[in-house]
Enzyme design. Structure first.
Site, PDB file in Angstrom:
ATOM      1  N   HIS A  62       0.856  -1.186   0.000  1.00  0.00           N
ATOM      2  CA  HIS A  62       0.000   0.000   0.000  1.00  0.00           C
ATOM      3  C   HIS A  62       0.891   1.235   0.000  1.00  0.00           C
ATOM      4  CE1 HIS A  62      -3.728  -2.113   1.966  1.00  0.00           C
ATOM      5  NE2 HIS A  62      -3.264  -2.763   0.912  1.00  0.00           N
ATOM      6  N   GLU A  64       0.955   3.895   1.799  1.00  0.00           N
ATOM      7  CA  GLU A  64       1.437   4.292   3.122  1.00  0.00           C
ATOM      8  C   GLU A  64       2.551   3.365   3.615  1.00  0.00           C
ATOM      9  OE1 GLU A  64      -3.067   5.137   2.995  1.00  0.00           O
ATOM     10  OE2 GLU A  64      -1.726   3.520   2.365  1.00  0.00           O
ATOM     11  N   CYS A  92      -5.593   2.020   6.221  1.00  0.00           N
ATOM     12  CA  CYS A  92      -6.218   0.790   6.712  1.00  0.00           C
ATOM     13  C   CYS A  92      -5.519   0.380   8.009  1.00  0.00           C
ATOM     14  CB  CYS A  92      -6.122  -0.313   5.657  1.00  0.00           C
ATOM     15  SG  CYS A  92      -4.443  -0.955   5.407  1.00  0.00           S
ATOM     16  N   CYS A  95      -1.789  -0.312   7.493  1.00  0.00           N
ATOM     17  CA  CYS A  95      -0.999   0.902   7.280  1.00  0.00           C
ATOM     18  C   CYS A  95      -0.922   1.748   8.543  1.00  0.00           C
ATOM     19  CB  CYS A  95      -1.567   1.702   6.115  1.00  0.00           C
ATOM     20  SG  CYS A  95      -1.340   0.858   4.531  1.00  0.00           S
TER      21      CYS A  95
END
Length: 165
Positions: A62, A64, A92, A95
């Site tokens: 992801h 992040e 999320c 993250c």
């Protein structure tokens, strides 16, 4: 965990850059998420886009996570604590954990997790975890300031049609 909903014009400029990075990820056929990390002087240290590619590939990539990993190798713990992570969509749970363990002091996000669910529905490549990042941070022993959602409508546009195509 501190709740911080104040923001300034520079925050909006930087958040729009994160949204633009999400658009770039989409153009490259990746999931539309973008993030950047800015130091205490307002200088961008890291820019990242979602690198997760499915069905083959690393689903932990992801934006992040990528940004946190790069920043942790570049900055000291003290410097990281003075940084802000700007992200197109609320982090999320995975993250948020990476942000916590990296030691970043502040998060500014666009589209909230519940707003993302409206775009993704039950899409198999993004089974949304409906856990606000503030809830994850609240379980830790270190304060992370959070501003968001901000520019949620703008941040959502990059997802329009992506999850249904």
């Amino acid at each position: 965990m501190a709740k911080r909903d104040d923001f300034n014009e520079e925050d909006l400029v930087l958040l729009r850059r994160a949204i633009a990075l999400a658009g770039e990820a989409r153009k490259d056929g990746r999931h539309p998420f973008g993030a950047l990390i800015v130091n205490q002087w307002g200088e961008t240290v890291i820019e990242a886009r979602n690198n997760a590619v499915r069905p083959k590939g690393d689903p932990t990539q992801h934006a992040e996570m990528v940004a946190c990993s790069r920043a942790a190798k570049l900055l000291t713990n003290s410097e990281l604590g003075q940084c802000t992570l700007y992200t197109s969509t609320e982090p999320c749970a995975m993250c948020a954990g990476a942000i916590y363990w990296t030691g970043i002091g502040r998060v500014v996000y666009g589209l909230p997790e519940e707003g993302l669910l409206k775009y993704t529905g039950s899409h198999e490549q993004n089974p949304t975890l409906d856990i606000p990042c503030r809830d994850v941070f609240a379980k830790g022993q270190r304060v992370i300031e959070v501003s968001g959602p901000l520019l949620a409508e703008e941040a959502g546009k990059v997802h329009e049609g992506f999850w249904t195509a």
